[in-house]
Design a protein around this motif. Structure first.
Motif, PDB file in Angstrom:
ATOM      1  N   GLN A   1     -14.992 -32.987   1.326  1.00 14.39           N
ATOM      2  CA  GLN A   1     -14.879 -32.256   2.577  1.00 14.39           C
ATOM      3  C   GLN A   1     -14.811 -33.142   3.809  1.00 14.39           C
ATOM      4  O   GLN A   1     -14.237 -32.741   4.807  1.00 14.39           O
ATOM      5  CB  GLN A   1     -16.036 -31.274   2.714  1.00 14.39           C
ATOM      6  CG  GLN A   1     -15.930 -30.144   1.739  1.00 14.39           C
ATOM      7  CD  GLN A   1     -17.100 -29.182   1.846  1.00 14.39           C
ATOM      8  OE1 GLN A   1     -18.100 -29.450   2.492  1.00 14.39           O
ATOM      9  NE2 GLN A   1     -16.966 -28.050   1.193  1.00 14.39           N
ATOM     10  N   ASP A   2     -15.399 -34.308   3.768  1.00 16.83           N
ATOM     11  CA  ASP A   2     -15.360 -35.209   4.913  1.00 16.83           C
ATOM     12  C   ASP A   2     -14.360 -36.317   4.621  1.00 16.83           C
ATOM     13  O   ASP A   2     -14.729 -37.389   4.148  1.00 16.83           O
ATOM     14  CB  ASP A   2     -16.753 -35.796   5.157  1.00 16.83           C
ATOM     15  CG  ASP A   2     -16.778 -36.784   6.307  1.00 16.83           C
ATOM     16  OD1 ASP A   2     -15.823 -36.808   7.102  1.00 16.83           O
ATOM     17  OD2 ASP A   2     -17.770 -37.537   6.404  1.00 16.83           O
TER      18      ASP A   2
ATOM     19  N   GLU B   1     -14.027 -18.718   2.625  1.00 15.98           N
ATOM     20  CA  GLU B   1     -15.111 -18.751   3.592  1.00 15.98           C
ATOM     21  C   GLU B   1     -16.134 -19.821   3.216  1.00 15.98           C
ATOM     22  O   GLU B   1     -16.231 -20.221   2.059  1.00 15.98           O
ATOM     23  CB  GLU B   1     -15.823 -17.394   3.616  1.00 15.98           C
ATOM     24  CG  GLU B   1     -14.964 -16.266   4.131  1.00 15.98           C
ATOM     25  CD  GLU B   1     -15.711 -14.950   4.146  1.00 15.98           C
ATOM     26  OE1 GLU B   1     -16.962 -14.964   4.158  1.00 15.98           O
ATOM     27  OE2 GLU B   1     -15.054 -13.911   4.154  1.00 15.98           O
ATOM     28  N   SER B   2     -16.898 -20.239   4.199  1.00 12.93           N
ATOM     29  CA  SER B   2     -17.987 -21.172   3.962  1.00 12.93           C
ATOM     30  C   SER B   2     -18.951 -20.550   2.959  1.00 12.93           C
ATOM     31  O   SER B   2     -19.330 -19.384   3.087  1.00 12.93           O
ATOM     32  CB  SER B   2     -18.705 -21.455   5.289  1.00 12.93           C
ATOM     33  OG  SER B   2     -19.773 -22.335   5.091  1.00 12.93           O
ATOM     34  N   GLY B   3     -19.307 -21.311   1.929  1.00  9.71           N
ATOM     35  CA  GLY B   3     -20.235 -20.818   0.925  1.00  9.71           C
ATOM     36  C   GLY B   3     -19.599 -19.992  -0.174  1.00  9.71           C
ATOM     37  O   GLY B   3     -20.293 -19.421  -1.009  1.00  9.71           O
ATOM     38  N   SER B   4     -18.263 -19.933  -0.209  1.00  6.87           N
ATOM     39  CA  SER B   4     -17.594 -19.094  -1.212  1.00  6.87           C
ATOM     40  C   SER B   4     -17.438 -19.780  -2.569  1.00  6.87           C
ATOM     41  O   SER B   4     -17.020 -19.140  -3.526  1.00  6.87           O
ATOM     42  CB  SER B   4     -16.226 -18.641  -0.703  1.00  6.87           C
ATOM     43  OG  SER B   4     -15.364 -19.751  -0.507  1.00  6.87           O
TER      44      SER B   4
ATOM     45  N   LYS C   1     -15.836 -23.068  -3.094  1.00  2.46           N
ATOM     46  CA  LYS C   1     -14.683 -23.978  -3.218  1.00  2.46           C
ATOM     47  C   LYS C   1     -15.110 -25.341  -3.746  1.00  2.46           C
ATOM     48  O   LYS C   1     -14.548 -25.836  -4.730  1.00  2.46           O
ATOM     49  CB  LYS C   1     -13.987 -24.144  -1.855  1.00  2.46           C
ATOM     50  CG  LYS C   1     -13.496 -22.867  -1.238  1.00  2.46           C
ATOM     51  CD  LYS C   1     -12.931 -23.094   0.150  1.00  2.46           C
ATOM     52  CE  LYS C   1     -13.909 -23.669   1.140  1.00  2.46           C
ATOM     53  NZ  LYS C   1     -14.978 -22.786   1.579  1.00  2.46           N
ATOM     54  N   THR C   2     -16.082 -25.942  -3.110  1.00  2.00           N
ATOM     55  CA  THR C   2     -16.535 -27.269  -3.516  1.00  2.00           C
ATOM     56  C   THR C   2     -17.187 -27.231  -4.896  1.00  2.00           C
ATOM     57  O   THR C   2     -16.914 -28.089  -5.741  1.00  2.00           O
ATOM     58  CB  THR C   2     -17.522 -27.850  -2.483  1.00  2.00           C
ATOM     59  OG1 THR C   2     -16.852 -27.957  -1.224  1.00  2.00           O
ATOM     60  CG2 THR C   2     -18.027 -29.228  -2.905  1.00  2.00           C
TER      61      THR C   2
END
Length: 112
Positions: free
Chosen positions: A99-100, A43-46, A48-49
């Motif tokens: 991500q981009d 999920e977003s904010g989990s 990963k990055t």
């Protein structure tokens, strides 16, 4: 089975705050097989990055505290906090597509 190309265990990342540390990433273990493509989903904010930035030694030490039990690349032990050692492997032996991908990759150049 061959040994993992990249092995990470016990990754913990904390955010430095005026009141102390806030845990962001807890107990991440990864074993990436050689010659395989691996994606990290969540999920977003989990985290990963932040996980990827931390294992590459790119998480800002003024902002984040990073600790892992084991980090090895092709059997060679690494310390994500050792800037010179991480600089020597980043981009040459291990890399990340941010991500981009349109901003990170140039269609004029081949990847590989």
């Amino acid at each position: 089975m061959s040994r993992p190309a990249l092995e990470l265990s016990g990754l913990n990342v904390d955010l430095r705050t005026p009141d102390g540390f806030r845990p962001l990433v807890r107990d991440v273990d990864l074993a990436l097989a050689p010659g395989r493509i691996t994606g990290l989903a969540g999920e977003s904010g989990s985290g990963k990055t932040l996980t990827a930035l931390s294992l590459l030694g790119l998480a800002d030490p003024a902002t984040f505290r990073v600790h892992c039990t084991t980090l090895s690349l092709d059997g060679e032990s690494l310390d994500p906090g050792a800037a010179a050692a991480m600089h020597a492997v980043r981009g040459r032996r291990v890399a990340m597509v941010f991500q981009d991908p349109a901003g990170a990759l140039d269609p004029v150049f081949t990847v590989g």
